[in-house]
Scaffold this motif. Structure first.
Motif, PDB file in Angstrom:
ATOM      1  N   TYR A  69     -33.730 -35.455 -12.547  1.00  0.00           N
ATOM      2  CA  TYR A  69     -34.456 -36.975 -12.495  1.00  0.00           C
ATOM      3  C   TYR A  69     -34.849 -37.399 -13.999  1.00  0.00           C
ATOM      4  O   TYR A  69     -35.748 -36.565 -14.397  1.00  0.00           O
ATOM      5  CB  TYR A  69     -35.635 -36.843 -11.474  1.00  0.00           C
ATOM      6  CG  TYR A  69     -35.493 -36.404 -10.008  1.00  0.00           C
ATOM      7  CD1 TYR A  69     -35.079 -37.489  -9.289  1.00  0.00           C
ATOM      8  CD2 TYR A  69     -35.694 -35.152  -9.635  1.00  0.00           C
ATOM      9  CE1 TYR A  69     -34.780 -37.157  -8.127  1.00  0.00           C
ATOM     10  CE2 TYR A  69     -35.384 -35.058  -8.262  1.00  0.00           C
ATOM     11  CZ  TYR A  69     -34.904 -35.930  -7.525  1.00  0.00           C
ATOM     12  OH  TYR A  69     -34.644 -35.629  -6.301  1.00  0.00           O
ATOM     13  N   VAL A  70     -34.221 -38.310 -14.500  1.00  0.00           N
ATOM     14  CA  VAL A  70     -34.557 -38.866 -15.861  1.00  0.00           C
ATOM     15  C   VAL A  70     -34.625 -40.278 -15.786  1.00  0.00           C
ATOM     16  O   VAL A  70     -34.179 -41.018 -14.986  1.00  0.00           O
ATOM     17  CB  VAL A  70     -33.238 -38.347 -16.670  1.00  0.00           C
ATOM     18  CG1 VAL A  70     -33.092 -36.896 -16.810  1.00  0.00           C
ATOM     19  CG2 VAL A  70     -32.026 -38.964 -16.507  1.00  0.00           C
ATOM     20  N   SER A  71     -35.154 -40.901 -16.862  1.00  0.00           N
ATOM     21  CA  SER A  71     -35.553 -41.915 -17.059  1.00  0.00           C
ATOM     22  C   SER A  71     -34.253 -43.028 -17.289  1.00  0.00           C
ATOM     23  O   SER A  71     -34.265 -44.258 -17.162  1.00  0.00           O
ATOM     24  CB  SER A  71     -36.786 -42.184 -17.950  1.00  0.00           C
ATOM     25  OG  SER A  71     -36.264 -41.903 -19.263  1.00  0.00           O
ATOM     26  N   THR A  72     -33.284 -42.314 -17.973  1.00  0.00           N
ATOM     27  CA  THR A  72     -32.277 -43.264 -18.394  1.00  0.00           C
ATOM     28  C   THR A  72     -30.798 -42.655 -17.667  1.00  0.00           C
ATOM     29  O   THR A  72     -30.664 -41.604 -17.570  1.00  0.00           O
ATOM     30  CB  THR A  72     -32.095 -43.208 -19.863  1.00  0.00           C
ATOM     31  OG1 THR A  72     -32.048 -41.582 -20.265  1.00  0.00           O
ATOM     32  CG2 THR A  72     -33.363 -43.748 -20.742  1.00  0.00           C
ATOM     33  N   PHE A  73     -30.112 -43.550 -17.554  1.00  0.00           N
ATOM     34  CA  PHE A  73     -28.793 -43.222 -16.951  1.00  0.00           C
ATOM     35  C   PHE A  73     -27.861 -42.502 -17.819  1.00  0.00           C
ATOM     36  O   PHE A  73     -27.123 -41.531 -17.646  1.00  0.00           O
ATOM     37  CB  PHE A  73     -28.132 -44.416 -16.561  1.00  0.00           C
ATOM     38  CG  PHE A  73     -26.770 -44.381 -15.549  1.00  0.00           C
ATOM     39  CD1 PHE A  73     -27.132 -43.921 -14.065  1.00  0.00           C
ATOM     40  CD2 PHE A  73     -25.435 -44.567 -15.969  1.00  0.00           C
ATOM     41  CE1 PHE A  73     -25.806 -43.691 -13.398  1.00  0.00           C
ATOM     42  CE2 PHE A  73     -24.314 -44.246 -15.313  1.00  0.00           C
ATOM     43  CZ  PHE A  73     -24.750 -43.854 -13.951  1.00  0.00           C
ATOM     44  N   PHE A  74     -27.916 -42.929 -19.225  1.00  0.00           N
ATOM     45  CA  PHE A  74     -26.845 -42.217 -20.068  1.00  0.00           C
ATOM     46  C   PHE A  74     -27.649 -41.308 -20.779  1.00  0.00           C
ATOM     47  O   PHE A  74     -28.826 -41.437 -21.145  1.00  0.00           O
ATOM     48  CB  PHE A  74     -26.349 -43.244 -20.933  1.00  0.00           C
ATOM     49  CG  PHE A  74     -25.135 -44.187 -20.337  1.00  0.00           C
ATOM     50  CD1 PHE A  74     -24.028 -43.626 -19.991  1.00  0.00           C
ATOM     51  CD2 PHE A  74     -25.377 -45.442 -20.025  1.00  0.00           C
ATOM     52  CE1 PHE A  74     -23.046 -44.546 -19.364  1.00  0.00           C
ATOM     53  CE2 PHE A  74     -24.751 -46.512 -19.371  1.00  0.00           C
ATOM     54  CZ  PHE A  74     -23.403 -45.631 -18.975  1.00  0.00           C
ATOM     55  N   PRO A  75     -27.036 -40.333 -21.249  1.00  0.00           N
ATOM     56  CA  PRO A  75     -27.982 -39.190 -22.193  1.00  0.00           C
ATOM     57  C   PRO A  75     -28.522 -39.882 -23.336  1.00  0.00           C
ATOM     58  O   PRO A  75     -27.858 -40.529 -23.809  1.00  0.00           O
ATOM     59  CB  PRO A  75     -26.958 -38.029 -22.348  1.00  0.00           C
ATOM     60  CG  PRO A  75     -25.819 -38.144 -21.359  1.00  0.00           C
ATOM     61  CD  PRO A  75     -25.803 -39.594 -20.969  1.00  0.00           C
ATOM     62  N   GLN A  76     -29.730 -39.358 -23.613  1.00  0.00           N
ATOM     63  CA  GLN A  76     -29.972 -39.894 -25.027  1.00  0.00           C
ATOM     64  C   GLN A  76     -29.939 -38.783 -26.138  1.00  0.00           C
ATOM     65  O   GLN A  76     -29.984 -39.285 -27.147  1.00  0.00           O
ATOM     66  CB  GLN A  76     -31.810 -39.841 -24.838  1.00  0.00           C
ATOM     67  CG  GLN A  76     -32.267 -40.937 -23.844  1.00  0.00           C
ATOM     68  CD  GLN A  76     -31.600 -42.110 -24.055  1.00  0.00           C
ATOM     69  OE1 GLN A  76     -32.003 -42.886 -25.194  1.00  0.00           O
ATOM     70  NE2 GLN A  76     -31.049 -42.856 -23.131  1.00  0.00           N
ATOM     71  N   SER A  77     -29.696 -37.521 -25.829  1.00  0.00           N
ATOM     72  CA  SER A  77     -29.230 -36.503 -26.615  1.00  0.00           C
ATOM     73  C   SER A  77     -28.283 -35.468 -26.174  1.00  0.00           C
ATOM     74  O   SER A  77     -28.153 -35.510 -25.152  1.00  0.00           O
ATOM     75  CB  SER A  77     -30.278 -35.731 -27.345  1.00  0.00           C
ATOM     76  OG  SER A  77     -31.054 -35.128 -26.189  1.00  0.00           O
ATOM     77  N   PHE A  78     -27.393 -34.814 -27.011  1.00  0.00           N
ATOM     78  CA  PHE A  78     -26.362 -34.044 -26.714  1.00  0.00           C
ATOM     79  C   PHE A  78     -26.365 -32.846 -27.276  1.00  0.00           C
ATOM     80  O   PHE A  78     -26.999 -32.539 -28.329  1.00  0.00           O
ATOM     81  CB  PHE A  78     -25.056 -34.737 -26.990  1.00  0.00           C
ATOM     82  CG  PHE A  78     -24.821 -36.090 -26.576  1.00  0.00           C
ATOM     83  CD1 PHE A  78     -24.177 -36.209 -25.240  1.00  0.00           C
ATOM     84  CD2 PHE A  78     -25.033 -37.191 -27.036  1.00  0.00           C
ATOM     85  CE1 PHE A  78     -23.821 -37.615 -24.550  1.00  0.00           C
ATOM     86  CE2 PHE A  78     -25.015 -38.484 -26.642  1.00  0.00           C
ATOM     87  CZ  PHE A  78     -24.283 -38.859 -25.321  1.00  0.00           C
ATOM     88  N   THR A  79     -25.903 -31.744 -26.255  1.00  0.00           N
ATOM     89  CA  THR A  79     -26.095 -30.432 -26.688  1.00  0.00           C
ATOM     90  C   THR A  79     -24.830 -29.314 -26.005  1.00  0.00           C
ATOM     91  O   THR A  79     -24.276 -29.966 -24.824  1.00  0.00           O
ATOM     92  CB  THR A  79     -27.288 -29.729 -26.258  1.00  0.00           C
ATOM     93  OG1 THR A  79     -27.307 -28.410 -26.689  1.00  0.00           O
ATOM     94  CG2 THR A  79     -27.549 -29.719 -24.778  1.00  0.00           C
ATOM     95  N   LEU A  80     -24.420 -28.421 -26.468  1.00  0.00           N
ATOM     96  CA  LEU A  80     -23.440 -27.512 -26.045  1.00  0.00           C
ATOM     97  C   LEU A  80     -24.482 -26.421 -25.113  1.00  0.00           C
ATOM     98  O   LEU A  80     -23.712 -25.570 -24.516  1.00  0.00           O
ATOM     99  CB  LEU A  80     -22.673 -26.618 -27.112  1.00  0.00           C
ATOM    100  CG  LEU A  80     -21.654 -27.702 -27.542  1.00  0.00           C
ATOM    101  CD1 LEU A  80     -20.845 -26.838 -28.608  1.00  0.00           C
ATOM    102  CD2 LEU A  80     -20.727 -28.421 -26.802  1.00  0.00           C
ATOM    103  N   ASP A  81     -25.467 -26.661 -24.947  1.00  0.00           N
ATOM    104  CA  ASP A  81     -26.070 -25.380 -24.375  1.00  0.00           C
ATOM    105  C   ASP A  81     -25.893 -25.238 -22.805  1.00  0.00           C
ATOM    106  O   ASP A  81     -26.111 -23.984 -22.178  1.00  0.00           O
ATOM    107  CB  ASP A  81     -27.703 -25.558 -24.748  1.00  0.00           C
ATOM    108  CG  ASP A  81     -28.253 -25.343 -25.930  1.00  0.00           C
ATOM    109  OD1 ASP A  81     -27.390 -24.872 -26.674  1.00  0.00           O
ATOM    110  OD2 ASP A  81     -29.295 -25.882 -26.240  1.00  0.00           O
ATOM    111  N   ASN A  82     -25.655 -26.437 -22.267  1.00  0.00           N
ATOM    112  CA  ASN A  82     -25.244 -26.365 -20.803  1.00  0.00           C
ATOM    113  C   ASN A  82     -23.931 -25.558 -20.416  1.00  0.00           C
ATOM    114  O   ASN A  82     -23.929 -24.756 -19.576  1.00  0.00           O
ATOM    115  CB  ASN A  82     -25.049 -27.865 -20.181  1.00  0.00           C
ATOM    116  CG  ASN A  82     -26.391 -28.573 -20.639  1.00  0.00           C
ATOM    117  OD1 ASN A  82     -27.210 -28.286 -20.087  1.00  0.00           O
ATOM    118  ND2 ASN A  82     -25.990 -30.027 -20.685  1.00  0.00           N
TER     119      ASN A  82
END
Length: 287
Positions: free
Chosen positions: A47-60
């Motif tokens: 559950y996030v407030s924006t549809f598209f990511p605001q920041s990106f990472t490789l941690d996932n």
């Protein structure tokens, strides 16, 4: 109608067709792109407030292979790979053997078997999963590492019923080749392995691809047979577990990363072997 008006009408029709196709392609591709973007999203939770990511990472992606305390993704991946490879080999052998026999040999139960296979193919395989589970339990294949053997047997056991496409391709190969080989002293097995299969490379590749994808993405049989044996889980069960209420907040973005990872091998196979895949389907229709 003048030549100019005909060209204008053709151009207008092409624009309409290509616009519709572009819209359909966007509708099909957009969910895939969204999953890929979500797999790199730095914000946690579903559950996030924006549809598209605001920041990106490789941690996932890193988390999938490092955090194995709750969900052991590398173990699930290896389980799925082992099951898919062995199921693929057995299923491909069963399908191609049955298709060759029904295409090249004449015997009493040939037509009744083909009719029975067609009728049984109308029913989904998961209708028998309860009976299959109790059979596997009765023979001791429902616990421990033997669960992988049980899944391999489930995926490959009834594969020969799907012989229709391969048989259609084998029917396009002239029977005179078999007759010439028999005159030269070849056995049926030698004809099958040294003549028919090399001439049927497209359908062999098609059969192998479909036989691999089934176990790779299956969830129903794997869930029923694995039950609570977490060390025997496949990737499909692992991804499903990531969306359970106790894990979804921490594993939602890693779920997207896992979905991307398991799609890469299949995508590569289809892209590399697409030509043979299409040729195999064309041969089956022609037959």
């Amino acid at each position: 109608m003048t030549l100019r008006s005909a060209k204008a009408a053709r151009l207008r029709n092409n624009i309409i067709v290509h616009t519709v196709l572009a819209i359909l392609a966007f509708i099909w591709v957009f969910p895939v792109l969204w999953v890929i973007m979500t797999s790199f999203r730095a914000e946690k939770g579903s559950y996030v407030s924006t549809f598209f990511p605001q920041s990106f990472t490789l941690d996932n992606y890193i988390k999938l292979f490092t955090d194995t305390t709750i969900l052991n993704f590398p173990k699930m991946f290896m389980n799925t790979l082992i099951i898919a490879i062995f199921s693929c080999l057995l299923s491909a052998f069963y399908v191609l053997s049955a298709a060759y026999c029904l295409s090249r040999m004449k015997f009493r139960m040939r037509k009744p078997y083909m009719n029975m296979a067609m009728v049984l193919g109308l029913f989904p395989g998961f209708m028998s999963m309860v009976a299959v589970y109790f059979i596997l339990k009765a023979v001791g294949l429902s616990e421990g590492s033997l669960i992988r053997v049980a899944l391999i047997l489930c995926y490959s056991g009834g594969a020969a019923l799907g012989f229709q496409i391969s048989k259609g391709f084998f029917d396009t190969i002239p029977y005179s080749i078999d007759e010439a080989a028999l005159i030269d002293g070849c056995t049926r097995w030698q004809i099958f392995t040294r003549i028919t299969l090399p001439l049927s490379k497209p359908i062999v590749i098609y059969t192998v691809l479909t036989a691999f994808i089934g176990p790779w993405v299956d969830f129903i049989f794997a869930k029923v047979i694995c039950r609570a044996n977490a060390d025997q889980y496949t990737v499909a069960i692992g991804l499903w577990r990531m969306l359970e209420k106790e894990y979804i907040d921490n594993w939602y973005t890693s779920f997207a990363a896992g979905a991307v990872l398991i799609s890469i091998p299949i995508a590569i196979l289809f892209l590399k072997l697409q030509k043979y895949y299409v040729d195999g389907m064309t041969g089956a229709v022609k037959g």
